[in-house]
Design a protein around this motif. Structure first.
Motif, short mmCIF file in Angstrom:
data_model
loop_
_atom_site.label_atom_id
_atom_site.label_comp_id
_atom_site.label_asym_id
_atom_site.label_seq_id
_atom_site.Cartn_x
_atom_site.Cartn_y
_atom_site.Cartn_z
N LEU A 102 0.99 -1.05 0.00
CA LEU A 102 0.09 -0.09 0.35
C LEU A 102 0.53 0.99 -0.44
O LEU A 102 0.29 2.24 -0.61
N VAL A 103 1.95 1.19 0.35
CA VAL A 103 2.35 2.54 0.97
C VAL A 103 3.13 3.21 -0.57
O VAL A 103 2.97 4.59 -1.02
N GLN A 105 1.42 3.77 -2.81
CA GLN A 105 -0.09 4.06 -3.38
C GLN A 105 -0.42 4.79 -2.46
O GLN A 105 -0.84 5.87 -3.05
N MET A 106 0.42 5.31 -1.68
CA MET A 106 -0.50 6.36 -0.21
C MET A 106 0.46 8.09 -0.72
O MET A 106 1.88 8.05 -0.40
N GLN A 107 -0.42 8.76 -0.70
CA GLN A 107 0.38 10.18 -0.67
C GLN A 107 1.45 10.17 0.00
O GLN A 107 2.19 11.58 -0.37
N VAL A 108 0.79 10.31 0.69
CA VAL A 108 1.37 10.42 2.23
C VAL A 108 3.51 9.96 2.25
O VAL A 108 3.95 10.60 3.07
N SER A 110 4.87 9.55 -0.09
CA SER A 110 5.28 10.31 -1.61
C SER A 110 6.54 10.73 -1.90
O SER A 110 7.20 11.43 -1.10
N LYS A 114 8.68 7.13 0.10
CA LYS A 114 8.09 6.00 -0.61
C LYS A 114 9.09 5.11 -0.59
O LYS A 114 8.27 3.71 -0.12
N TRP A 117 9.74 5.29 4.03
CA TRP A 117 8.12 4.98 4.55
C TRP A 117 8.07 4.75 5.80
O TRP A 117 7.38 5.17 7.03
N ILE A 128 -2.85 11.94 7.64
CA ILE A 128 -3.15 10.79 6.29
C ILE A 128 -3.91 11.65 5.21
O ILE A 128 -5.24 12.20 5.72
N ASP A 132 -6.40 8.40 0.98
CA ASP A 132 -5.11 7.28 1.83
C ASP A 132 -5.46 6.53 2.88
O ASP A 132 -5.31 5.10 2.95
N LEU A 135 -7.63 3.61 0.58
CA LEU A 135 -6.95 3.00 0.03
C LEU A 135 -6.97 2.33 1.63
O LEU A 135 -6.65 0.78 0.87
#
Length: 154
Positions: A102-103, A105-108, A110, A114, A117, A128, A132, A135
């Motif tokens: 998932l990470v 795909q998560m904006q937080v 980015s 990435k 994380w 978040i 996110d 998701l």
């Protein structure tokens, strides 16, 4: 305005919170909990099963719920440990969701976060974006509508 939070807590402690209908983060510190308001949503990330050095890695999102108390309250667990908590209504029937898929795909997470994380998770408690949160909720098979009354449930 509804906000969305990640709380980083070992899975054994998450289970206690879910059973008791409360959230306790960052070793019971009040300051982090004061940031959350009634109606906010939270999702727990559990890096390990418990605090022991030999504990097995979990690295999953392990519970999801909505804050239902207006402010933190303090409880006495031992003579020298009086943590703060907020009341939470947890979504029943959801399951753990592995964080690694998932990470990315998560904006937080980015940009430089990435691949790093885990450093972000070390904050212990952070906000978040709603996307996110959704998701993660979907990956956990969390039916947010079961709690009703909030735009995150739509």
């Amino acid at each position: 305005m509804t906000r969305f939070w990640v709380c980083v807590v070992h899975r054994s402690h998450v289970k206690r919170g879910v059973a008791g209908g409360f959230a306790q983060v960052c070793h019971g510190k009040e300051t982090k909990l004061r940031r959350m308001q009634e109606g906010d949503w939270l999702v727990y990330y559990s890096p390990k099963e418990d605090m022991s050095k030999a504990s097995k890695a979990v690295q999953c999102f392990t519970a999801i719920g909505r804050v239902v108390s207006a402010k933190p309250y303090q409880v006495q667990m031992t003579d020298d440990f009086n943590p703060f908590r907020v009341e939470v209504q947890y979504v029943p029937g959801c399951h753990d969701a592995a964080a690694v898929p998932l990470v990315g795909q998560m904006q937080v997470f980015s940009g430089k976060h990435k691949t790093r994380w885990g450093l972000v998770m070390r904050r212990g408690h952070f906000e978040i974006p709603e996307g996110d949160f959704r998701l993660v909720a979907e990956a956990m098979n969390a039916d947010l509508g079961r709690l009703g009354g909030d735009r995150a449930a739509t």
